[in-house]
Motif scaffolding. Structure first.
Motif, PDB file in Angstrom:
ATOM      1  N   ILE A 162      14.296 -31.764 -12.008  1.00  0.00           N
ATOM      2  CA  ILE A 162      15.656 -32.291 -11.881  1.00  0.00           C
ATOM      3  C   ILE A 162      16.637 -31.433 -12.671  1.00  0.00           C
ATOM      4  O   ILE A 162      17.741 -31.123 -12.196  1.00  0.00           O
ATOM      5  CB  ILE A 162      15.703 -33.761 -12.348  1.00  0.00           C
ATOM      6  CG1 ILE A 162      14.906 -34.655 -11.399  1.00  0.00           C
ATOM      7  CG2 ILE A 162      17.158 -34.250 -12.422  1.00  0.00           C
ATOM      8  CD1 ILE A 162      14.744 -36.084 -11.892  1.00  0.00           C
ATOM      9  N   ARG A 163      16.233 -31.011 -13.882  1.00  0.00           N
ATOM     10  CA  ARG A 163      17.120 -30.212 -14.726  1.00  0.00           C
ATOM     11  C   ARG A 163      17.365 -28.823 -14.128  1.00  0.00           C
ATOM     12  O   ARG A 163      18.498 -28.313 -14.168  1.00  0.00           O
ATOM     13  CB  ARG A 163      16.521 -30.085 -16.128  1.00  0.00           C
ATOM     14  CG  ARG A 163      17.448 -29.343 -17.104  1.00  0.00           C
ATOM     15  CD  ARG A 163      16.982 -29.457 -18.543  1.00  0.00           C
ATOM     16  NE  ARG A 163      15.680 -28.832 -18.752  1.00  0.00           N
ATOM     17  CZ  ARG A 163      14.567 -29.491 -19.038  1.00  0.00           C
ATOM     18  NH1 ARG A 163      14.607 -30.813 -19.138  1.00  0.00           N
ATOM     19  NH2 ARG A 163      13.423 -28.861 -19.220  1.00  0.00           N
ATOM     20  N   GLU A 164      16.330 -28.198 -13.601  1.00  0.00           N
ATOM     21  CA  GLU A 164      16.443 -26.825 -13.110  1.00  0.00           C
ATOM     22  C   GLU A 164      16.898 -26.735 -11.659  1.00  0.00           C
ATOM     23  O   GLU A 164      17.543 -25.764 -11.263  1.00  0.00           O
ATOM     24  CB  GLU A 164      15.088 -26.116 -13.257  1.00  0.00           C
ATOM     25  CG  GLU A 164      14.636 -25.946 -14.694  1.00  0.00           C
ATOM     26  CD  GLU A 164      13.263 -25.313 -14.802  1.00  0.00           C
ATOM     27  OE1 GLU A 164      12.828 -25.021 -15.927  1.00  0.00           O
ATOM     28  OE2 GLU A 164      12.609 -25.108 -13.741  1.00  0.00           O
ATOM     29  N   GLU A 165      16.540 -27.731 -10.845  1.00  0.00           N
ATOM     30  CA  GLU A 165      16.782 -27.624  -9.414  1.00  0.00           C
ATOM     31  C   GLU A 165      17.642 -28.737  -8.850  1.00  0.00           C
ATOM     32  O   GLU A 165      17.963 -28.747  -7.663  1.00  0.00           O
ATOM     33  CB  GLU A 165      15.432 -27.604  -8.673  1.00  0.00           C
ATOM     34  CG  GLU A 165      14.473 -26.545  -9.175  1.00  0.00           C
ATOM     35  CD  GLU A 165      13.077 -26.703  -8.608  1.00  0.00           C
ATOM     36  OE1 GLU A 165      12.964 -27.011  -7.395  1.00  0.00           O
ATOM     37  OE2 GLU A 165      12.093 -26.522  -9.349  1.00  0.00           O
ATOM     38  N   GLY A 166      18.003 -29.700  -9.713  1.00  0.00           N
ATOM     39  CA  GLY A 166      18.771 -30.833  -9.227  1.00  0.00           C
ATOM     40  C   GLY A 166      17.865 -31.947  -8.717  1.00  0.00           C
ATOM     41  O   GLY A 166      16.669 -31.750  -8.495  1.00  0.00           O
ATOM     42  N   LEU A 167      18.458 -33.116  -8.509  1.00  0.00           N
ATOM     43  CA  LEU A 167      17.679 -34.272  -8.072  1.00  0.00           C
ATOM     44  C   LEU A 167      16.957 -34.020  -6.760  1.00  0.00           C
ATOM     45  O   LEU A 167      15.816 -34.450  -6.567  1.00  0.00           O
ATOM     46  CB  LEU A 167      18.604 -35.495  -7.939  1.00  0.00           C
ATOM     47  CG  LEU A 167      17.927 -36.811  -7.532  1.00  0.00           C
ATOM     48  CD1 LEU A 167      16.916 -37.247  -8.595  1.00  0.00           C
ATOM     49  CD2 LEU A 167      18.972 -37.898  -7.311  1.00  0.00           C
ATOM     50  N   PHE A 168      17.607 -33.294  -5.852  1.00  0.00           N
ATOM     51  CA  PHE A 168      17.001 -33.059  -4.545  1.00  0.00           C
ATOM     52  C   PHE A 168      15.831 -32.089  -4.606  1.00  0.00           C
ATOM     53  O   PHE A 168      15.126 -31.904  -3.604  1.00  0.00           O
ATOM     54  CB  PHE A 168      18.057 -32.564  -3.550  1.00  0.00           C
ATOM     55  CG  PHE A 168      19.022 -33.635  -3.122  1.00  0.00           C
ATOM     56  CD1 PHE A 168      18.619 -34.662  -2.288  1.00  0.00           C
ATOM     57  CD2 PHE A 168      20.331 -33.627  -3.584  1.00  0.00           C
ATOM     58  CE1 PHE A 168      19.497 -35.665  -1.910  1.00  0.00           C
ATOM     59  CE2 PHE A 168      21.223 -34.617  -3.214  1.00  0.00           C
ATOM     60  CZ  PHE A 168      20.803 -35.640  -2.374  1.00  0.00           C
ATOM     61  N   GLY A 169      15.610 -31.478  -5.777  1.00  0.00           N
ATOM     62  CA  GLY A 169      14.415 -30.659  -5.935  1.00  0.00           C
ATOM     63  C   GLY A 169      13.141 -31.467  -5.769  1.00  0.00           C
ATOM     64  O   GLY A 169      12.097 -30.934  -5.388  1.00  0.00           O
ATOM     65  N   LEU A 170      13.223 -32.773  -6.062  1.00  0.00           N
ATOM     66  CA  LEU A 170      12.067 -33.657  -5.886  1.00  0.00           C
ATOM     67  C   LEU A 170      11.806 -33.977  -4.424  1.00  0.00           C
ATOM     68  O   LEU A 170      10.779 -34.573  -4.095  1.00  0.00           O
ATOM     69  CB  LEU A 170      12.285 -34.964  -6.659  1.00  0.00           C
ATOM     70  CG  LEU A 170      12.235 -34.860  -8.186  1.00  0.00           C
ATOM     71  CD1 LEU A 170      12.660 -36.176  -8.828  1.00  0.00           C
ATOM     72  CD2 LEU A 170      10.835 -34.475  -8.653  1.00  0.00           C
ATOM     73  N   TRP A 171      12.747 -33.602  -3.551  1.00  0.00           N
ATOM     74  CA  TRP A 171      12.568 -33.844  -2.114  1.00  0.00           C
ATOM     75  C   TRP A 171      12.404 -32.535  -1.347  1.00  0.00           C
ATOM     76  O   TRP A 171      12.681 -32.474  -0.160  1.00  0.00           O
ATOM     77  CB  TRP A 171      13.737 -34.658  -1.559  1.00  0.00           C
ATOM     78  CG  TRP A 171      13.514 -36.141  -1.724  1.00  0.00           C
ATOM     79  CD1 TRP A 171      12.962 -36.994  -0.816  1.00  0.00           C
ATOM     80  CD2 TRP A 171      13.803 -36.928  -2.878  1.00  0.00           C
ATOM     81  NE1 TRP A 171      12.890 -38.265  -1.334  1.00  0.00           N
ATOM     82  CE2 TRP A 171      13.402 -38.253  -2.605  1.00  0.00           C
ATOM     83  CE3 TRP A 171      14.355 -36.655  -4.130  1.00  0.00           C
ATOM     84  CZ2 TRP A 171      13.531 -39.288  -3.527  1.00  0.00           C
ATOM     85  CZ3 TRP A 171      14.492 -37.676  -5.049  1.00  0.00           C
ATOM     86  CH2 TRP A 171      14.090 -38.970  -4.742  1.00  0.00           C
ATOM     87  N   ALA A 172      11.929 -31.496  -2.041  1.00  0.00           N
ATOM     88  CA  ALA A 172      11.614 -30.250  -1.345  1.00  0.00           C
ATOM     89  C   ALA A 172      10.505 -30.511  -0.332  1.00  0.00           C
ATOM     90  O   ALA A 172       9.543 -31.215  -0.620  1.00  0.00           O
ATOM     91  CB  ALA A 172      11.169 -29.182  -2.359  1.00  0.00           C
TER      92      ALA A 172
END
Length: 310
Positions: A162-172
């Motif tokens: 979340i810190r490095e890629e944003g919240l949507f990083g968890l939905w890659a």
């Protein structure tokens, strides 16, 4: 007599019981089959042919990283399965009720597939994608020294993403996950119902309680077709989830770009990498889940539905 039979045919197992049965099955499945999932993930991420096969991959991980490494990511995997099966079974029951014929209360094969697909899409968006992103990031880490690992655990991993890629990083990788899970569940629920009827003459509401081995056979057979059909979606999902947006330009831009890139660089067979461990994990996993779930729902059905209408 007619009223009694009509009452019996219209009563069904409530969605909350389906959700409970699925969550219990998920706990048992995760504990038994986590090593196969770790091996599958490593094989799918292996672009340099470091592993020669399932056995070589498993023994290499155990030798270089310790036996416990085969259970890497167990916490998010077990939590993910528990929540996933609860949502899958519960939402499928709700959607089946919604698509039943309003006059007869019957559920068509098409309606069963639609309900299964909808349940698969819902679980993919709400639970599967973020949990699998964390699980795969943990599983791809190699080494024994915790201080050398980027991610120290599931919570730390989620926070860093979340810190490095944003919240949507968890939905890659959400798109291939939706396609995979939707197709899988449409086929699985339809096939499970069909095998129960064909093999054991079991239909919901009839008061019959399948033996665990009968549920395992139906679940195993129902869980076989999906991995073969959805192999490319699963490989692409893993590749998209594994790449970090903090590392500069992304290798794979999306579903179709990833499929084309993998095909061009590694050949057609690469789109089915990890298929054998998936077949070693998913059908046995479905056998375990349905053995537990059918016992829970069968007990409820026999005690609160069938007996109540006698």
């Amino acid at each position: 007599m007619a009223d009694r039979n009509d009452q019996k045919s219209t009563k069904t197992i409530p969605p909350y019981m389906k959700a409970v049965s699925g969550s219990l099955g998920g706990v048992v499945e995760a504990s038994c089959l986590q090593p196969i999932d770790v091996i599958k993930t490593r094989l799918q991420l292996d672009r340099s042919s470091s592993y020669k096969g399932i056995v070589h991959c498993g023994t290499t991980i155990a030798r270089n990283e310790g036996l416990r490494a085969l259970w890497k990511g167990l916490t998010p995997f077990a939590t993910h399965l528990t929540l996933k099966y609860a949502l899958r079974m519960g939402s499928n029951a709700v959607l089946q009720s919604a698509v039943k014929d309003s006059e007869t209360g019957n559920l068509s094969h098409y309606g069963r597939m639609v309900a299964g697909f909808g349940a698969g899409v819902l679980e993919a968006l709400v639970i599967v994608t973020p949990f699998e992103v964390v699980k795969i990031r943990l599983q791809q880490q190699r080494g024994l020294s915790p201080e050398l690992l980027k991610y120290k655990g599931p919570v730390n991993c989620a926070r860093m993403i979340i810190r490095e890629e944003g919240l949507f990083g968890l939905w890659a990788g959400a798109t291939p996950t939706i396609m995979r899970n939707g197709t899988n569940q449409a086929a699985m629920f339809t096939a499970k119902n069909a095998f129960d009827g064909i093999l054991w003459r079991k239909h919901e509401g009839d008061g019959q309680m399948l033996l665990p081995w009968q549920s395992m056979i139906s679940g195993f057979l129902a869980g076989t077709a999906g991995p073969v059909c959805t192999g490319p979606f699963d490989v692409v999902k893993t590749r998209l989830m594994a790449q970090s947006r903090s590392g500069g330009e992304l290798k794979y831009k999306g579903l179709f770009h990833a499929i084309g890139t993998i095909y061009a660089e590694e050949g057609l067979r690469a789109l089915w990498k990890g298929l054998l461990p998936r077949l070693m994990r998913i059908p046995p996993g479905q056998a375990i889940v349905w053995a537990v779930a059918d016992q829970v729902t069968g007990f409820y059905e026999k005690r609160y539905i069938h007996n109540a209408t006698l």
